[in-house]
Design an enzyme around this catalytic site. Structure first.
Site, mmCIF file in Angstrom:
data_model
loop_
_atom_site.group_PDB
_atom_site.id
_atom_site.type_symbol
_atom_site.label_atom_id
_atom_site.label_comp_id
_atom_site.label_asym_id
_atom_site.label_seq_id
_atom_site.Cartn_x
_atom_site.Cartn_y
_atom_site.Cartn_z
ATOM 1 N N SER A 1 -9.814 2.378 2.677
ATOM 2 C CA SER A 1 -9.058 3.160 1.863
ATOM 3 C C SER A 1 -8.039 2.360 1.194
ATOM 4 O O SER A 1 -7.427 2.492 0.227
ATOM 5 C CB SER A 1 -8.063 4.032 2.847
ATOM 6 O OG SER A 1 -7.375 3.229 3.760
ATOM 7 N N LYS B 1 0.836 -1.207 0.146
ATOM 8 C CA LYS B 1 -0.119 -0.107 0.045
ATOM 9 C C LYS B 1 0.886 1.247 0.090
ATOM 10 O O LYS B 1 1.982 1.255 0.555
ATOM 11 C CB LYS B 1 -0.864 0.106 1.281
ATOM 12 C CG LYS B 1 -1.891 1.192 1.199
ATOM 13 C CD LYS B 1 -2.942 1.140 2.366
ATOM 14 C CE LYS B 1 -3.925 1.983 2.370
ATOM 15 N NZ LYS B 1 -4.950 1.895 3.763
ATOM 16 N N SER C 1 -10.377 0.216 7.201
ATOM 17 C CA SER C 1 -9.548 0.212 5.690
ATOM 18 C C SER C 1 -9.068 -1.019 5.424
ATOM 19 O O SER C 1 -8.808 -1.006 4.261
ATOM 20 C CB SER C 1 -8.480 1.342 5.721
ATOM 21 O OG SER C 1 -9.179 2.811 5.778
#
Lengths: 488, 493
Positions: free
Chosen positions: B159, B78, B183
């Site tokens: 997210s 990420k 998330s």
């Protein structure tokens, strides 16, 4: 002791009320929350870790040594140590503040209430006054902006960013510039004894925010102003004098003191507004979520306490108990280096009272002349003790001791060696002394007659003449005794 | 050979070790999948050379019998994780082009365990969002489509939207995610994969760009429960560089996997039945209870009375911390700088932050600044901290009666892009089931349960006791075995 310092105004006398917030840089090899070094005077931005530059994803980790130093300082001012404390973020934007917040302690400081006793007159215990300490908290220093490197841009030096500071907040207990000066000097001495701050005000490792208000004696506190970042004892006293006068004049002209932050201009000796209360930041303090509360264990506190040195007050009292005068004891304990040097002199066997007089009169005089500090004294404590020993056991006289001391400074040799080499040993040989006395009395028959006629003060003249004739080497006791035998 | 990119990490690891294929073959296949999937906007940076280098090292290690736990496994990272020398921008314009000279602890541990890096994964800007639509790189498109023939582009959740889509689309066998208020779990649920957020403090936060420090936790997202256990073991561990890191040994979660739940009690919180949640989600929840009962667990009704305050509490605490954490993006030292002609320092701040931050980030900075302001602090921030304590207490009491808790992961299946962007409150509601565990710092995970009537994945959510990742991994495994979720998004890209 109640201060009688007053500002004379048109409407009568005014009293000044003073509180100091002292920022003291913690002596530590590393910063408060990063491993970066903390030496003064390094090239810009050479002592900056990723944490200090607030790079994305970086996290603070408390430095145990900084906490230890603050705890020891708290113990040295007899303060409450909070076993549970917490760090808060103080949020504001400035180019010297990389994180956009300063990690500080608003709600739960490490150290609570304590006190410092100051002597306003070094000769007089009765002049003692106790100044309350509100708290000591630990926080990060900011970096430094440099405006003189480029015509249109400012540069940032982050060497100081993240360095540990203790903010030592006094109560509004001081009532005169002299009290504030005495408090600052005493605080500085304690910090230096403890070793938690080098107290170097020129290098900025100790600086004060000065809170001043005025009132008619006995009335409520007036509105205070805060003058930031004052960096010498002299300037702090000047700020108080100036600010008190300004406030009195303002009030008496019908104005009101605004609660505001001011700056001191040492060149013009004035303070001016930095920002008013309306412009004050809303710092949005909240507990730093990157850090857990600080919980101190008993063993840590015990270690801190055990590592404390003898502090100025205790040392002064010990010196006085040894027969040293209050003034000398005060002078000898004011600076930690002097106190340490004097203690080694005592350890080397010097007689305390004589040693104190000698250090304050002879050694300080010589160091002053040479422009040296006691740490760089050309005569070691061991050599000095030897010199004082020679005087004490009658080997040399006090006046010869001065000569020997001069030669010690020049050569770095020990006292005994110089006395031996130069033949300066004192004599108690009554035969030689009597011979000189006889010559002097014969040559001064008129003065002998005057003396016998009652002019007792001439005795000193005969002593002096005899000592001179003996080139200072005669034992003054013996000279006295022989003169009395012959004259009285 | 072939179809390596739809294998699990365990299958890849074991096949590679058995000599069925080389690490280089694995890396090449995933690199090709990454390239072929650009239409999904999953990766913000592709690092095929990194994946290949790690693969070659793994192949050599196999020769010399010097294998590491993740030798031969390429992963997606990420974009919130700092990766040395590779753009790490947190999905934000304000960090465009930022190449950190350091590697986050978690991604560093994965690499030290032998893993390669396929690239950096798209995400909501600074992890603020539930649909990946706040990213400065544009939204990630979910590989999933509704079965109504509408062809609407759907969100992969957020997210960690790039992370979830990468696994779901076979563009990585496993990825890192971060979870501040759901998330990891919500995007896992939206894309039919598995994801776990461990106990707060298990994963070091060092080198992960901070959103809300007291809530942020890294965790893995992968195809199944075992893969999550494998990755989690290689992400956790004490880090002296993070003061909130837990100084505890890392359990061997993979070895400890067992779907036998005899003697365990599963708590069903009554407060999680809320209005407006589609019936099929409640029905799946009931099915989940039955699966766990079948595995030996006894269902018990529990109460978490402060649940309804969790979302407002979260939306005070998280923005408050974010407003302070994001103050460092000021244009002074790195990232974007906008200096208006003749402007002073304040003008530079304003211009830089106006241009660099997106609307959602600005909204949260404003909210956070507001709730910390003098005069509002006690009413909002202090109150929220108190409620947070009550929420933690709710869980502590509930765990007196049960061993883990089962709820739905999200109140809906994946929604279409642009459907909720204009309504922040509707967007925030996505995390209504995920947020309480975040506030309490508890381990929680999402495991696929089935498809809804539109053919979209739905997740089941397990919340465990502090440090009991094994408990929820085992319960998730029991669900996984019984749900038989083998659905995959049909390849259209």
């Amino acid at each position: 002791m109640v201060s009688d310092y007053r500002i004379q105004g048109a409407t009568g006398d005014w009293e000044v009320v003073i509180g100091l917030e002292v920022h003291a840089q913690v002596v530590s090899n590393a910063k408060l929350f990063s491993g970066a070094a903390t030496a003064f005077g390094a090239e810009p931005n050479t002592q900056v870790s990723l944490v200090d530059a607030a790079m994305p994803g970086m996290l603070p980790v408390p430095n145990r040594e900084c906490i230890r130093q603050a705890v020891r300082t708290g113990m040295a001012i007899d303060a409450q140590i909070n076993k549970w404390s917490r760090f808060d973020r103080k949020n504001y934007f400035y180019a010297d503040l990389p994180q956009g917040y300063q990690i500080s302690q608003l709600y739960h400081p490490l150290v609570g209430e304590g006190q410092i006793t100051v002597l306003l007159d070094e000769k007089d215990e009765a002049s003692a006054k106790t100044i309350g300490i509100e708290r000591i908290h630990v926080e990060q220093d900011a970096g430094k902006l440099m405006h003189d490197q480029h015509p249109t841009m400012s540069y940032v030096d982050l060497n100081r960013s993240g360095v540990a500071l203790m903010e030592i907040v006094s109560k509004p207990d001081m009532r005169s510039p002299a009290e504030a000066g005495a408090y600052l000097r005493k605080l500085r001495a304690i910090l230096r004894y403890v070793g938690s701050c080098d107290g170097n005000m020129e290098e900025g490792s100790m600086r004060a925010d000065v809170n001043v208000s005025v009132r008619k004696p006995g009335e409520e506190f007036g509105t205070r102003t805060e003058t930031k970042n004052v960096n010498s004892v002299r300037f702090v006293m000047a700020v108080i004098e100036h600010e008190a006068r300004r406030q009195v004049d303002l009030i008496e002209e019908g104005g009101q003191v605004a609660q505001e932050t001011r700056l001191y201009d040492p060149d013009k000796n004035v303070t001016r507004t930095l920002r008013s209360k309306e412009d004050a930041h809303d710092y949005r303090y909240f507990p730093d979520p990157d850090l857990l509360p600080l919980e101190l264990e008993d063993s840590f506190l015990e270690e801190c306490r055990a590592s404390l040195p003898e502090l100025p007050d205790a040392k002064r009292k010990r010196f006085e108990a040894l027969g040293i005068t209050a003034y000398n004891a005060s002078v000898l304990t004011a600076e930690v280096e002097t106190a340490r040097w004097f203690d080694s002199l005592l350890d080397a066997g010097a007689e305390p009272k004589q040693a104190a007089n000698w250090v304050v009169a002879e050694l300080f005089g010589a160091l002053n002349r040479l422009g040296k500090s006691i740490e760089d004294s050309p005569v070691s404590a061991t050599h000095a003790a030897e010199l004082l020993g020679l005087v004490a056991d009658g080997t040399i006289s006090g006046s010869i001791a001065k000569t020997v001391f001069e030669k010690m400074i020049e050569s770095g040799d020990g006292a005994s060696a110089i006395v031996e080499r130069e033949g300066l040993k004192q004599t108690s040989d009554t035969g030689a002394i009597d011979a000189e006395i006889d010559k002097i009395l014969a040559a001064n028959a008129d003065k002998v007659a005057e003396y016998k006629g009652g002019k007792q003060q001439l005795f000193g003249f005969f002593v002096g003449q005899t000592m001179k004739a003996m080139q200072g080497k005669a034992n003054p006791g013996v000279v006295n005794e022989r003169l009395r035998a012959k004259l009285d | 050979m072939g179809e390596l990119n739809i294998k699990t990490i365990a299958q890849l690891r074991d096949g590679f070790r058995a000599g069925e294929f080389s690490a280089r073959e694995i890396a090449e296949e995933f690199n090709a999948a990454v390239e072929a999937g650009r239409a999904l906007n999953v990766y913000t940076v592709e690092t095929p050379e990194n994946a290949l280098a790690a693969a070659d090292a793994a192949d050599q290690a196999r020769q010399s019998s010097d294998l590491k736990p993740l030798s031969g496994i390429p992963l997606g990272i990420k974009d919130l994780f700092a990766t040395e020398g590779v753009d790490s921008t947190s999905g934000s314009n304000i960090l465009k082009g930022f190449k950190p000279p350091y590697e986050s602890t978690v991604s560093g541990k994965l690499k030290a365990a032998g893993a390669g890096m396929l690239g950096k994964l798209n995400m909501d800007e600074f992890a603020m969002g539930s649909s990946n639509e706040t990213s400065a790189y544009g939204p990630v498109i979910s590989p999933w489509k509704r079965n109504d023939g509408s062809n609407a582009a759907l969100t992969p959740g957020g997210s960690s939207g790039g992370s979830s889509a990468a696994v779901a689309a076979g563009m990585a066998p496993g990825v890192t995610g971060t979870d501040t208020g759901g998330s990891i779990r919500q995007p896992a649920a939206f894309t039919g994969i598995t994801g776990i957020k461990p106990t707060y403090g298990r994963c070091s936060r060092w080198g992960i760009v901070a959103f809300a420090s007291s809530l942020d936790q890294a965790g893995p997202m992968a195809r199944d429960v075992r893969d999550c256990a494998i990755l989690l073991e290689n992400m956790c561990g004490f880090d002296p560089k993070d003061a909130t890191s837990l100084d505890l040994p890392v359990p061997q979660w993979e070895a400890g996997l067992s779907s036998d739940l005899k003697g365990k009690k599963v708590g069903i919180p009554v407060e999680y039945r809320i209005d407006g949640v589609p019936e099929e989600i409640d029905a799946l929840w009931d099915k989940g209870v039955e699966w766990l009962r079948d595995a030996g667990a006894e269902p018990v009704k529990i109460s978490l009375p402060h649940t309804k305050y969790a979302l407002p509490t979260y939306y005070i605490i998280a923005p408050a911390e974010a407003s302070s954490n994001l103050a460092r993006y000021d244009g002074v030292r790195y990232g974007l700088r906008e200096s208006p002609e003749g402007g002073n320092l304040d003008a530079m701040y304003a211009a830089t932050r106006s241009a660099g931050f997106g609307a959602e980030v600005k909204r949260r900075i404003m909210i956070g600044t507001y709730v910390l302001s003098a005069g509002f602090y006690d009413a909002y921030f202090t109150k929220a901290q108190k409620v947070r304590t009550l929420i933690k207490r709710d869980f502590a009491q509930a765990f007196g009666e049960c061993d883990f808790i089962l709820t739905p992961t999200a109140p809906s299946a994946a929604f279409g892009l642009n459907e909720k962007m204009s309504d922040p409150l509707a967007m925030y509601l996505n995390d209504v089931f995920a947020v309480p565990a975040s506030l309490a710092g508890l381990p929680a995970m999402s495991v696929p349960g089935g498809l809804d009537s539109q053919g979209l994945p739905l997740g089941l959510h397990l919340i465990g006791r502090e440090l009991d990742e094994q408990g929820i991994l085992n319960a998730a495994l029991a669900i996984e075995e019984r749900a038989g979720f083998t659905h995959r998004a049909e390849k259209w890209w």
